[in-house]
Design an enzyme around this catalytic site. Structure first.
Site, PDB file in Angstrom:
ATOM      1  N   LYS A 103      60.593  23.342  28.230  1.00  0.00           N
ATOM      2  CA  LYS A 103      60.508  21.992  27.648  1.00  0.00           C
ATOM      3  C   LYS A 103      60.297  22.173  26.146  1.00  0.00           C
ATOM      4  CE  LYS A 103      58.311  18.837  26.198  1.00  0.00           C
ATOM      5  NZ  LYS A 103      58.545  18.324  24.816  1.00  0.00           N
TER       6      LYS A 103
ATOM      7  N   GLY B  28      50.816  25.058  21.081  1.00  0.00           N
ATOM      8  CA  GLY B  28      50.751  23.737  20.464  1.00  0.00           C
ATOM      9  C   GLY B  28      49.328  23.393  20.080  1.00  0.00           C
ATOM     10  N   SER B  29      49.019  22.097  20.122  1.00  0.00           N
ATOM     11  CA  SER B  29      47.719  21.637  19.641  1.00  0.00           C
ATOM     12  C   SER B  29      46.613  21.895  20.660  1.00  0.00           C
ATOM     13  CB  SER B  29      47.801  20.135  19.344  1.00  0.00           C
ATOM     14  OG  SER B  29      48.105  19.425  20.535  1.00  0.00           O
TER      15      SER B  29
ATOM     16  N   GLY C 153      46.636  21.424  24.685  1.00  0.00           N
ATOM     17  CA  GLY C 153      46.290  22.637  25.430  1.00  0.00           C
ATOM     18  C   GLY C 153      45.244  22.356  26.507  1.00  0.00           C
TER      19      GLY C 153
ATOM     20  N   GLU D 133      48.255  29.158  23.508  1.00  0.00           N
ATOM     21  CA  GLU D 133      48.223  29.644  22.135  1.00  0.00           C
ATOM     22  C   GLU D 133      48.119  28.421  21.245  1.00  0.00           C
ATOM     23  OE1 GLU D 133      48.790  30.165  18.826  1.00  0.00           O
ATOM     24  OE2 GLU D 133      50.847  30.835  19.064  1.00  0.00           O
TER      25      GLU D 133
ATOM     26  N   CYS E 133      51.051  28.990  13.585  1.00  0.00           N
ATOM     27  CA  CYS E 133      49.780  29.106  14.316  1.00  0.00           C
ATOM     28  C   CYS E 133      48.907  30.173  13.678  1.00  0.00           C
ATOM     29  CB  CYS E 133      50.021  29.411  15.780  1.00  0.00           C
ATOM     30  SG  CYS E 133      51.378  30.539  16.054  1.00  0.00           S
TER      31      CYS E 133
ATOM     32  N   GLU F 118      42.315  23.134  11.372  1.00  0.00           N
ATOM     33  CA  GLU F 118      43.694  23.570  11.163  1.00  0.00           C
ATOM     34  C   GLU F 118      44.450  22.442  10.462  1.00  0.00           C
ATOM     35  OE1 GLU F 118      46.606  23.983  14.582  1.00  0.00           O
ATOM     36  OE2 GLU F 118      46.729  26.017  13.755  1.00  0.00           O
TER      37      GLU F 118
END
Ligand code: NAI
Ligand code: MG
Length: 484
Positions: free
Chosen positions: A180, A233-234, A238, A255, A289, A386
């Protein structure tokens, strides 16, 4: 875009060996962040399409893909890598238009994708178990078996690299994948699937369902037919993925980014360090990341390092991806808003330097100027959160303990680097720093294809890349035979 490279039709999903519209027939607009124009329409896949994709993956495992010897799987993956290399420019252009990254960075991503396919192609037939000494009259051994159907929910920042490290490793280990891609950028995922088909990957081994996170993404992460989920992703999403996987008690690899520091000690070679200090923050417009968004400097050299970095920043130019400058636009106007929100939160800090958005950058593009902040408090929101934009903060430290305290003083732990000539200090810090990767006198921004990668804390868990990823994509079986 009228003609897509490799003849792909971006409005379709790949399920089994059939490219077709999603069940609802709906589409989403995909934007070019360099100028805000609509690039094309992509499928708005949903639960029905995910169901079909998972069924196709299961059928592949029960069919030729599941029975294929490991060396043949590896050969197909290697062939995919070769085909990727035959299309470097087309793929780089596609990624530059879709993500907004400068062409040379997009090209590097294509090369990395090819390297992943070569690495995992070559490792498919080297993934073996062990024998274990046990009781008299027994033979015990282990086997590494694929999980089955693996779900891959990937972000927009490095689609090709993340497909390489995640789908590449999963296929090498014998799984069948459902991918996806992100709604902001998914064209190279479709091109990759087309290349995989041309390389002879059997039907259903790779299925691609574009769509929104809350629709196709949520359907995939909660699907009872999925046996492993990898997500990049975020942090917020996650957590949702892990909760969804818990309902089916399946493993996840997460991750989730970071706030990775580089530590510059009093004996560092600044000429050597400088390109790494800056590039690790501005590469892909900071939407990485493993971006290094915090530069921690021994107080005795703080002014010198800040001035040298400020010089570099003043020379940075941001503009359209195809102009191939230092920095492209952010991926979307939404991401630009997020980053501008952070810049506003830095109102109480000194801006040490800013690069420039070029004058002829199109109006509707998602540009922000690369910005270097001089900080004093490691607790400042810009030193903790972040940002995911071309923004770095430089902070002073007094001694090694203080440096470690600041470095480890965020909720993340993905990458760290240390600049010092003192070998003992290098070894001590490699142990003391909370991170999945520590670089000594360099900064790898996620490291090479061969280097295991992943985080601690809110950066996530599990390891991708290198051989470690193959273990993550297999389930270990122990066989104990009693034969007397
Ligand atoms: P996101 O986490 O929402 O998107 C990543 C992927 O997850 C996309 O494919 C998306 O469709 C999917 N997704 C979203 N909601 C989902 C759900 N409920 N269930 C299943 N899948 C879902 O990240 P987004 O919104 O694009 O970026 C926001 C922030 O996240 C960035 O500013 C950055 O801080 C962080 N991020 C970190 C990345 C990394 O490489 N670690 C990559 C992308 C974003
Ligand atoms: Mg999101």
């Amino acid at each position: 875009m009228s003609v897509m490279p490799l003849g792909i039709d971006p409005s379709l999903c790949l399920i089994g060996d059939v490219w077709g519209p999603c069940a609802s027939g709906q589409v989403l607009a995909l934007h070019n962040p360099s100028d805000g124009s609509v690039l094309c329409q992509i499928a708005r896949g949903g639960a029905v399409d995910v169901d079909a994709a998972v069924a196709a993956a299961r059928a592949a495992l029960d069919g030729p893909w599941g029975q294929m010897p490991a060396f043949e799987r590896g050969r197909i993956l290697t062939r995919i890598g070769q085909l990727v290399l035959e299309h470097v420019e087309e793929l780089a252009q596609l990624e530059a238009l879709d993500v907004g990254k400068p062409l040379k960075q997009a090209r590097a991503d294509v090369i990395a994708l090819a390297r992943y396919m070569e690495f995992y192609g070559g490792s498919a037939d080297k993934l073996h178990g062990t024998t274990i000494p046990y009781l008299d009259g027994y033979t015990v051994y282990t086997m590494r078996e694929p999980h089955g159907v693996t779900g891959h929910i990937i972000p927009w920042n490095y689609p090709m690299q993340i497909i390489g490290r995640s789908v590449g490793a999963a296929l090498a280990a014998g799984n069948a994948a459902v991918l996806k891609p992100a709604e902001e950028a998914c064209l190279t995922a479709l091109a990759f699937a087309e290349i995989a088909q041309r390389a002879g990957l059997p039907a259903g081994a790779l299925n691609v369902v574009p769509g929104l996170g809350a629709e196709a993404g949520a359907a995939l992460s909660g699907h009872p037919g999925v046996n492993h989920i990898s997500f990049t992703g975020s942090v917020g999403v996650g957590k949702m993925i892990q909760a969804a996987a818990a309902q089916n008690v399946v493993p996840v690899t997460l991750e989730l980014g970071g706030k990775s520091p580089q530590l510059v000690f009093e004996d560092a070679d600044l000429d050597d360090a400088l390109p790494f200090l800056v590039n690790a923050g501005i590469q892909n417009a900071g939407q990485t990341c493993s971006a290094s968004s915090r530069i921690l400097v021994h107080r005795s050299r703080y002014d010198e390092v800040l001035a040298a970095m400020a010089d570099r920043y003043s020379a940075l130019r941001a503009g359209p991806a195809l102009a191939d400058l230092d920095v492209g636009p952010l991926v979307s106007l939404r991401q630009k808003e997020i980053v501008e929100g952070f810049l506003a939160k830095g109102h109480d800090l000194q801006i040490a330097a800013q690069g420039q958005v070029v004058d002829d950058a199109p109006e509707g593009g998602a540009y922000v100027p690369p910005t270097l902040f001089a900080g004093s408090s490691a607790d400042h929101v810009l030193a903790q959160d972040e940002i995911f934009g071309p923004v770095q903060i430089v902070l002073p430290f007094d001694d090694e303990d203080h440096a470690v305290e600041i470095a480890n003083g965020t909720a993340f732990g993905l990458v760290a680097s240390v600049w010092t000539k003192d070998g003992a200090r290098q070894m001590r810090l490699a142990k003391r720093l909370h991170a999945g990767q520590v670089f000594l006198n360099n900064y790898g921004a996620g490291g090479g294809v061969e280097l295991p990668f992943g985080g601690t804390g809110l950066s996530g868990h599990g390891r991708e890349k290198g051989f470690e990823a193959l273990f993550a994509f297999t389930s270990l079986k122990t066989v104990a035979a009693r034969h007397g």
